[in-house]
Design a protein around this motif. Structure first.
Motif, PDB file in Angstrom:
ATOM      1  N   THR A   1      -8.913   3.406  -0.993  1.00 25.82           N
ATOM      2  CA  THR A   1      -8.007   3.522  -2.126  1.00 25.82           C
ATOM      3  C   THR A   1      -8.153   2.308  -3.033  1.00 25.82           C
ATOM      4  O   THR A   1      -7.913   1.178  -2.607  1.00 25.82           O
ATOM      5  CB  THR A   1      -6.549   3.629  -1.631  1.00 25.82           C
ATOM      6  OG1 THR A   1      -6.445   4.719  -0.718  1.00 25.82           O
ATOM      7  CG2 THR A   1      -5.592   3.846  -2.778  1.00 25.82           C
TER       8      THR A   1
ATOM      9  N   GLY B   1      -3.562   8.335   0.796  1.00 21.57           N
ATOM     10  CA  GLY B   1      -4.709   7.648   0.226  1.00 21.57           C
ATOM     11  C   GLY B   1      -5.569   8.535  -0.660  1.00 21.57           C
ATOM     12  O   GLY B   1      -5.172   9.637  -1.061  1.00 21.57           O
TER      13      GLY B   1
ATOM     14  N   TYR C   1       1.009   3.854  -2.939  1.00 21.36           N
ATOM     15  CA  TYR C   1      -0.003   4.884  -3.132  1.00 21.36           C
ATOM     16  C   TYR C   1       0.396   6.212  -2.496  1.00 21.36           C
ATOM     17  O   TYR C   1      -0.155   7.255  -2.849  1.00 21.36           O
ATOM     18  CB  TYR C   1      -1.335   4.465  -2.508  1.00 21.36           C
ATOM     19  CG  TYR C   1      -2.022   3.299  -3.171  1.00 21.36           C
ATOM     20  CD1 TYR C   1      -2.437   3.359  -4.493  1.00 21.36           C
ATOM     21  CD2 TYR C   1      -2.279   2.131  -2.460  1.00 21.36           C
ATOM     22  CE1 TYR C   1      -3.088   2.293  -5.087  1.00 21.36           C
ATOM     23  CE2 TYR C   1      -2.928   1.060  -3.046  1.00 21.36           C
ATOM     24  CZ  TYR C   1      -3.335   1.131  -4.362  1.00 21.36           C
ATOM     25  OH  TYR C   1      -3.979   0.072  -4.941  1.00 21.36           O
TER      26      TYR C   1
ATOM     27  N   ASN D   1      -4.597   5.656   4.762  1.00 25.74           N
ATOM     28  CA  ASN D   1      -4.716   4.842   3.551  1.00 25.74           C
ATOM     29  C   ASN D   1      -5.417   3.543   3.933  1.00 25.74           C
ATOM     30  O   ASN D   1      -4.920   2.814   4.800  1.00 25.74           O
ATOM     31  CB  ASN D   1      -3.338   4.537   2.952  1.00 25.74           C
ATOM     32  CG  ASN D   1      -3.416   3.861   1.588  1.00 25.74           C
ATOM     33  OD1 ASN D   1      -4.246   2.994   1.354  1.00 25.74           O
ATOM     34  ND2 ASN D   1      -2.517   4.257   0.688  1.00 25.74           N
TER      35      ASN D   1
ATOM     36  N   ARG E   1       0.833  -1.205   0.000  1.00 18.17           N
ATOM     37  CA  ARG E   1       0.000   0.000   0.000  1.00 18.17           C
ATOM     38  C   ARG E   1       0.867   1.255   0.000  1.00 18.17           C
ATOM     39  O   ARG E   1       0.397   2.350  -0.321  1.00 18.17           O
ATOM     40  CB  ARG E   1      -0.941  -0.011   1.211  1.00 18.17           C
ATOM     41  CG  ARG E   1      -0.251  -0.101   2.570  1.00 18.17           C
ATOM     42  CD  ARG E   1      -0.001   1.250   3.188  1.00 18.17           C
ATOM     43  NE  ARG E   1       0.751   1.133   4.427  1.00 18.17           N
ATOM     44  CZ  ARG E   1       1.524   2.082   4.925  1.00 18.17           C
ATOM     45  NH1 ARG E   1       1.688   3.217   4.272  1.00 18.17           N
ATOM     46  NH2 ARG E   1       2.165   1.902   6.057  1.00 18.17           N
TER      47      ARG E   1
END
Length: 377
Positions: free
Chosen positions: A176, A136, A133, A323, A130
């Motif tokens: 997300t 988020g 990203y 996020n 994650r």
């Protein structure tokens, strides 16, 4: 598709995946360097993670930065699950060459061999993150999707930790999805982005099916309690068990999507076994944001050890604010949905920690390293 190589397979996620695959009849090879940071000294005799797979897998002690080690590991494999990586977000901001060497160059060596030598590999699973990203996904007051830039010291020094977007006075956090903007805020995130893109780009051109899993914050029994650089539940647990207070960064309202190890393993096996996963990228999480204060208080309650909790306003450059995962795609294509919520998972994790030897609390040492580099404020 019964012969599976797991790089980093003596680590937390890798060892759990190995054991589940063995129970399903797979033949597992593990390539791992038994990093001292994760396993401690004399890992082959003292590491619980290594002991869990000992004599159950074909074990190769080696490194993904060695072409020779890769050649030995790839021979006879049908599937590669590539977990071996340096993983500390904060640490990546000053041990830059090491993170690039292991995460990017190690992956490049694998792909070079797959592209230029004879092998029987049919699928590669990459553990993405994650972290690629960065911050988020948000919705502004006009209903538009917004992907805020990285936060700056200018605001955070004044105790303002929320993300900003020019022209937007109000932002609403949303899940997300896989089509969200890729803009990592750490060297670790950049290397995971590079890994994912290389594998998703090269593999289809050489007849190998790639699958990328963007894991959220994975936790559970077996997680290393020795590593002071990554794994907030483990770090807090070691502090609590040593009777030390917890320093919560920012205002404690920063959130993460904590996903239990069993759910991560199940999602990964779906990626191995289902053709619907081929050439696809998936989020793996719970789809639920949990703030850091909730994590600290939950652990204290589970251990029954009361230590002071200080919300300090300190922060680390490179950290994100929020996020959490949109799971629509993985639910639709692979039929995956998480089975363990955070309350259940936290109790299972704490129960396991209570059976473990209390580790030395080295967290302050890691913070001093960041202070010296100007990354901790």
């Amino acid at each position: 598709m019964k012969n599976v190589l797991i790089t980093g397979g003596a680590g937390f996620i890798g060892s759990n995946l190995a054991l589940k695959l063995i129970s399903k009849g797979y033949n597992i090879t593990v390539l791992d360097n038994l990093s001292v940071q994760i396993h401690g000294e004399n890992a082959e005799s003292t590491s619980p993670l290594f002991q869990s797979i000992y004599n159950k897998v074909k074990f190769l002690r080696g490194t993904v930065t060695s072409k020779q080690d890769w050649e030995m590991a790839i021979a006879g494999q049908d599937v590669i699950v590539h977990y071996a990586a340096e993983t500390g977000t904060g640490q990546s901001m000053y041990e830059i060459q090491k993170y690039v060497d292991v995460n990017v160059n190690g992956t490049a060596i694998m792909l070079d061999l797959l592209a230029n030598t004879t092998h029987q590999v049919k699928k590669v699973i990459i553990a993405s993150s994650r972290s690629i990203y960065g911050e988020g996904k948000y919705i502004n007051q006009k209903g538009e999707s917004i992907y805020p830039k990285h936060r700056t010291a200018e605001y955070m020094d004044n105790g303002d930790f929320e993300v900003k977007s020019p022209g937007s006075t109000e932002l609403r956090l949303v899940a997300t999805d896989e089509d969200s903007k890729i803009h990592p805020s750490s060297v670790y995130g950049i290397t995971k982005q590079n890994q994912e893109q290389m594998i998703m780009t090269v593999c289809p051109t050489i007849g190998v099916s790639p699958v990328a899993f963007r894991y959220q914050n994975v936790y559970g029994p077996g997680q290393s309690l020795k590593n002071p650089y990554t794994g907030i539940l483990s770090i807090f647990s070691t502090q609590i068990k040593n009777g030390n207070g917890i320093n919560i960064f920012e205002d404690g309202r920063e959130t993460r999507d904590f996903v239990f190890i069993d759910d991560v393993v199940d999602a990964t096996i779906l990626g191995i076994e289902k053709e619907e996963a081929n050439n696809e990228i998936f989020n793996v999480g719970t789809g639920v944001p949990t703030d850091v204060i909730t994590v600290a208080n939950g652990l204290i309650a589970n251990y029954g050890i009361h230590v002071p909790v200080k919300v300090s306003g300190n922060y680390r450059l490179g950290d994100i604010r929020h996020n959490y995962a949109d799971l629509t795609k993985i639910e639709k294509l692979l039929g995956f949905s998480p089975k363990v919520n955070f309350t259940q998972g936290l109790a299972l994790f704490a129960k396991w920690v209570n059976t473990q030897e209390v580790q030395e609390d080295k967290y302050e040492k890691s913070i001093e390293e960041m202070k010296a580099k100007g990354l901790y404020k």
